[in-house]
Design a protein around this motif. Structure first.
Motif: not given
Ligand code: ADP
Ligand code: ASP
Ligand code: MG
Length: 418
Positions: A96-98, A102-103, A114-117
């Motif tokens: 999932a995104g979290w 995926i921020k 805003e940003s993706i780790d």
């Protein structure tokens, strides 16, 4: 070996049979030696169903909870796709995104990434896995699930491709590319082999939902090679052929290319028109009206102020149809008494039809051709707005299809290109 991001829309993920087909297509790319990240949408109809359940319980559901609910659609389709891939013998994991993470910001129901780790995804890719990442969602700074607005899986895919510096982002959908207009409205619409980034940006922002506007913005900002293509071709077609199919969003203006003056027609039925009647024509009036609307977080689109007569003028603008009632209420409560406006009137049954083309920069008379073909059909224009590469008109919603067809024909888009 290339790193490729695939995105599959709701119809493409619409049944377990279709998910199996997606898995077979992805497996083909993996077996050809590529690293794959796949971003699916919820199964078709699922997001509407989930939001509908919430609306059954409340007319004003909390946006945070709406996102918590809506995000589950993509979680299900992602898990199913990972299972289908495993059944094909492909090592795969879904997130999932979290979980990626995926921020996003905290603007629930229309959050911005805003940003993706990328650490977790890169480690999985290095271990030979296909990584499936839910479209449409992320996590807010406070740790809440957020969604990116309708059609947001396109944006998830392009943002992931940008973060991973993928070689290409392929948007698989239920049409085989970007057309001169929605092929469901104009059967004569033609697929474009390439469309310039600027034109795609305008078309998406003016209502062509084939790509969510923010996905095009991301592609532009991070120069992500982006292609729209069909998920309904046989999964086992030749990979080289598939890789060249559909529509490429191009960042280079090919000067030798024979450019049509108008490349596409976009339309949007989501708007509503509001007029503040009989306000004093004095400095600051636009601010006093629109400032209040903006303070309520309502986006304004087309704006018109009429010439004044006897010191009074009418002021019209459009908002999203969902914001119509709220805007009228706000104007009646706050603006009408303060400005002594004679009336606040509106029409939610309007639509905006736009012609888009880079060629408009260097050609005159395009807008007048547009106005003439609408006049020939007896369609009254209520508002007009132009910019360098587009002209939009607001008309009665009931003439939308007629207008789109007439313009498509008037600008020669029906004909086959030589
Ligand atoms: P997905 O679920 O794959 O994201 P969408 O329904 O969001 O698919 O977007 C694809 C749809 O966009 C097409 O089915 C088509 O009706 C519509 N569409 C609107 N304008 C265009 C256009 N100019 N070219 C192609 N499709 C368009
Ligand atoms: N499922 C979400 C929607 O219907 C996101 C998407 O399909 O892109 O809007
Ligand atoms: Mg979509």
């Amino acid at each position: 070996m290339a790193l490729i991001v695939h995105k599959y829309g709701g119809t493409s993920m619409g049944s377990t049979e279709r998910i199996r087909n997606v898995a077979k297509r992805v497996a083909k790319w993996v077996r050809a030696g590529h690293q794959l990240v796949v971003v699916p949408s919820a199964m078709s109809g699922e997001t509407n169903r989930l939001l509908g359940l919430a609306k059954e319980l409340s007319a004003t559901p909390s946006p945070r909870e709406l996102d918590a609910i809506a995000a589950t659609g993509e979680q299900v389709s992602s898990g199913l796709l990972a299972i289908a891939l495993q059944a094909e013998g492909i090592d795969s994991v879904s997130y999932a995104g979290w979980q990626v993470a995926i921020k996003t910001d905290s603007a629930f129901t229309k959050a911005r990434i805003e940003s993706i780790d990328d650490a977790r995804v890169r480690a999985d890719l290095a271990a030979g896995k296909v990584v499936v990442i839910t479209g449409f969602q992320g996590v807010s700074p406070e740790g809440h699930i957020s969604t990116l607005g309708r059609g947001g899986s396109d944006t998830s895919a392009v943002a992931v491709a940008a973060a991973l510096k993928a070689d290409e982002c392929l948007i698989y959908t239920d049409v085989d590319g970007v057309y001169t207009t929605d092929p469901r409205v104009v059967p004569e619409a033609r697929r474009l082999n390439t469309v310039s980034f600027e034109e795609m940006l305008e078309m998406a922002s003016l209502g062509s939902k084939v790509l969510q506007i923010r996905s095009v913005e991301f592609a532009g900002k991070y120069r992500v090679p982006l292609r729209v293509l069909s998920s309904f071709t046989p999964w086992d077609i030749d990979l080289e052929e598939e890789a060249k199919s559909g529509t490429l969003i191009s960042f280079e203006e090919d000067e030798n290319m024979e450019q049509a003056v108008v490349s596409g027609i976009a339309f949007n039925r989501d708007e509503a028109k509001i007029t503040v009647v009989g306000v004093p024509d004095t400095p600051g009036i636009a601010y006093q009206i629109l400032g209040k609307v903006a303070e309520a977080n309502i986006d304004i689109d087309v704006i018109i102020q009429n010439v004044s007569r006897e010191g009074k003028t009418d002021f019209s603008f459009t908002v999203h149809r969902n914001d119509y009632a709220k805007t009228i209420e706000l104007l009646k409560a706050q603006v009408q008494p303060a400005l002594g406006a004679a009336d606040i009137i509106g029409d939610p049954k309007i639509c905006k039809v736009s012609i888009v083309g880079i060629g408009m920069r260097s050609h005159v008379g395009i807008a007048s051709t547009m106005f003439k073909s609408l006049a020939d059909e007896g369609i009254n224009i209520q508002m007009i707005t132009t910019s360098e590469i587009k002209t939009s008109v607001v008309i009665d919603e009931k003439y939308m299809e007629l207008a789109v067809r007439a313009l498509h024909k008037a600008f020669g888009l029906d004909e086959a290109k030589a």
